[in-house]
Write an enzyme that holds these catalytic residues in place. Structure first.
Site, PDB file in Angstrom:
ATOM      1  N   GLY A  71       0.805  -1.223   0.000  1.00  0.00           N
ATOM      2  CA  GLY A  71       0.000   0.000   0.000  1.00  0.00           C
ATOM      3  C   GLY A  71       0.837   1.272   0.000  1.00  0.00           C
ATOM      4  N   HIS A  72       0.171   2.407  -0.088  1.00  0.00           N
ATOM      5  CA  HIS A  72       0.882   3.679  -0.169  1.00  0.00           C
ATOM      6  C   HIS A  72       1.612   4.012   1.132  1.00  0.00           C
ATOM      7  CE1 HIS A  72      -3.157   5.950   0.787  1.00  0.00           C
ATOM      8  NE2 HIS A  72      -2.866   5.072   1.685  1.00  0.00           N
TER       9      HIS A  72
END
Lengths: 340, 340, 340
Positions: C250-251
């Site tokens: 994920g970011h």
């Protein structure tokens, strides 16, 4: 500041303009005509930059921020330092999102069809569409205005895409009808046959998959996510639903409006979700279930029964979250007792 | 009726013809020369349409159906309404699958190589193959007759594909030998290096992966599924095995014949499955296991030991399904007692 | 011997040369100038072939091997048969990996740009790069020397790739900076927007994702794996980290150096991993965690809290592995008691 190799900042905007766009009320060190040039986190923002306090655990960062302006909930305004212009709103993160979109708008597609794209003569594209290198658009496809069809994306015969759709590189679509402003990320696979066959020791017999995938407006579909078309009924994704990467949606599934499906979760065939259902990463739902409006399913849950509207469940098999916590605590306690 | 944008119905067929193709016996309101124009669910089928009763929970729909004919198990024939022609068979869903394939046959590939495809001069393609836009076929590739190579599919040097293979858009193959009638869905990745390295704090050292992927006849491989090639031995998928989307198959894995691997499950290196093994979605198997013929593994299981032929296991760690149910019930009961 | 359709063996090499390259000491039936033509497992290797004993459970195979030479740990040398030349090393598998790389080196890219590739005039490629059919390289991209850009790979504007990068077929990159010798497998998706939005019943509001993906030297990224770019901070993958297939990052995640992330695992936004963290397949980590150096997380774990350096955890929710084993054993025992 975002890396200018990759991002171009728009603006600047006055605080008044930002307030107007987000509906926030100006307070604190009022300076409505002050000019803001960028967005930044509280900790690194300078006097020309706009920030926000979303989570109360960053209250200290608010107290010390050098930002020129910040979106803050009215209840937290007292913690702001004297020089800060406040943009008061009950939803600071949402207001920040709108402001950040103003500073970093999605680049408009540059209209035109790349020479290496392959567009069937019977396809119809609206005004302002951009079709990137190597994209393949099949027979009788219809695409609205200002769509962006990414490099090497493949759109099968007959598909319909709404205005301002953004289709990422290498995405593939078939047998589907896609609403306006839908974003499909690279490598997503939409509309292929569902996993349907009659099991048979002499050779499983494939059942033709005769439905479609219907995707509402404003949906997002993450990278390498797969959505199979229906077996007879359609597979349906409701408007405004957000789907993360590597998610699997089986045939005939119906997902309501505004749902959030986190990465690597999967839904088996014919299960139906209401509106605003939230499902954590790596969860799995078996087939033919009903999940009510506003239900929440924690990450890694295994859901094998219907979930009532508003209910929150967790675990594999999933149970109400309070029961799950009890089970976890109990097991931990019993195991500790038995241990040496 | 399936959406004519995407599907073209064949036929019509007489009931006699359908009976002949499926081996069903005609009974009920006998009308062997009646003409059927389509397939449909019991609830919506009209007098010209063919349906089926697969699951006894739809007996009521059978009682009320307006379908012209339906596949029904002989034991359920009594529930049929007077006007319905029965097609009696011990496997109604299987018979329906065969009939639906007659009404909706896979479109034959339209032979030819798209101008934008890149086919190495040393590759050999059988008669009747269709190679779609942008497909890349490497040196010394051999492909049988009537294969369909989808848009942008990439086939690495030396690969061999059997007759009537269907390779979806954006699939990539390397180091593999693929049987006849295999269907590979969009975005599947087959034959890349396995995850093999000698761990070392000074830098993990990659171990060359010197095996292949061998895929038997009539296998299906789902969208965005990944199958690594062997490290020295081959990775093998037995004939007739059905693999869903987003599945991971590690190097040296051997999967037997007729297995069913549901979405998002994964198999670690060197594990061997017998024939007709069924594994639910999101399950994981560690490496170097033996899973016997006909074993069943429920969804989200974590299998860390061998599974005997015919055994059914569930849970993480997986245990015999009866033990798993006991554990779940027990934990639920104990937690309820401790609760207020 | 590896299938010559797909692999070309280099060499031959003398035992002395192999010893020199791997740092092993020659012993046993010393024959330093003997010539070896290939690598093979102990069980099938012939007198011209090189093998190794990695796992003590194959000691019997060592006793019976007909191999010409083998890497063996000094403690196991006594089990070697009389005719075998020993290559003594404390890390036989690592030495084998280096030797196998000598016999089966990665083919050097054949420099040149395929006619069907689309390279923006402003992109700069170093000497010796190979750009395969249909690859798309955007504006201002910079690529080092001797990189291999696979068929249909897409590199978005502004990306920077180091020397000797190998980008698989259909991989897509955007908003990223990639170190030297990084291998990215087919279908990997790197740099697309993270899953960031302000939830809102009136329509979730997308938050612009203004960070990048920074990938260190010598990283491997598996097939169909997805790595989102940061929301403001960057997503970072440390040098030498090995990432398997179908992994989700994920970011804002930061992964340290030399980590090993096994297939189908996922990491939620803003979690940080130290160096040499090992995480089993299908595990999931929630967001904003800290995982210490050298931590180990077993397969299918669900990690919802920080993990200390060197700690090993397992289960969902994950607990120290010893506690997990106790819980499993306890539950099994209690359920057995309650059963009939």
């Amino acid at each position: 500041m975002a890396d200018p190799r990759f991002f171009t900042v728009a603006g600047p905007f006055t605080i008044a303009e930002i307030a107007r766009r987000t509906g926030a009320a100006i307070a604190g060190a009022v300076a409505a005509d002050r000019v803001l040039t960028d967005v930044a986190p509280l900790g690194s923002a300078g006097p020309d930059e706009l920030s926000f306090l979303g989570n109360p655990k960053y209250l200290d960062a608010l107290r010390r921020t050098r930002a020129g302006a910040a979106f803050v909930h009215p209840d937290r305004a007292a913690a702001a330092p004297p020089g800060l212009t406040l943009l008061l709103t009950p939803a600071p993160y949402r207001a920040y999102a709108i402001a950040a979109q103003a500073f970093y708008p999605d680049p408009l597609p540059v209209p035109g069809i790349a020479p290496s794209a392959v567009v069937d003569p019977s396809a119809r594209l609206g005004a302002g569409c951009a079709v990137e290198a190597g994209a393949v658009i099949g027979a009788r496809v219809e695409i609205g205005r200002e769509a962006l069809i990414g490099a090497h994306a493949v759109i099968g015969p007959g598909c319909i895409l709404g205005d301002s759709v953004r289709l990422g590189a290498h995405a593939s679509l078939s047998h589907c009808i896609v609403g306006a402003r839908v974003r499909i990320y690279p490598g997503a696979r939409i509309g292929q046959d569902g996993f349907g066959f009659a099991p048979d020791p002499a050779g499983h017999v494939k059942v033709p998959q005769l439905g479609r995938v219907i995707i509402g407006d404003d949906v997002e579909i993450g990278a390498n996510t797969t959505i199979d078309r229906g077996a007879g009924p359609d597979t349906v994704i409701g408007a405004g639903t957000m789907i993360d990467n590597l998610v699997q949606i089986g045939h005939n599934v119906e997902v309501g409006r505004g749902c959030v499906l986190v990465a690597q979760m999967g839904i088996s065939g014919s299960t139906r979700l209401g509106d605003f259902v939230m499902i954590g990463g790596q969860s799995g739902l078996t087939g033919h279930l009903r999940i009510g409006n506003g239900a929440r399913i924690a990450g890694q849950s295994g859901v094998m029964r219907d979930v009532a509207p508003g209910e929150t469940v967790m675990g594999s098999p999933a149970v109400p979250i309070r029961d799950h916590h009890r089970q976890v605590v109990l097991l931990r306690r019993l195991a500790a007792k038995k241990g040496d």
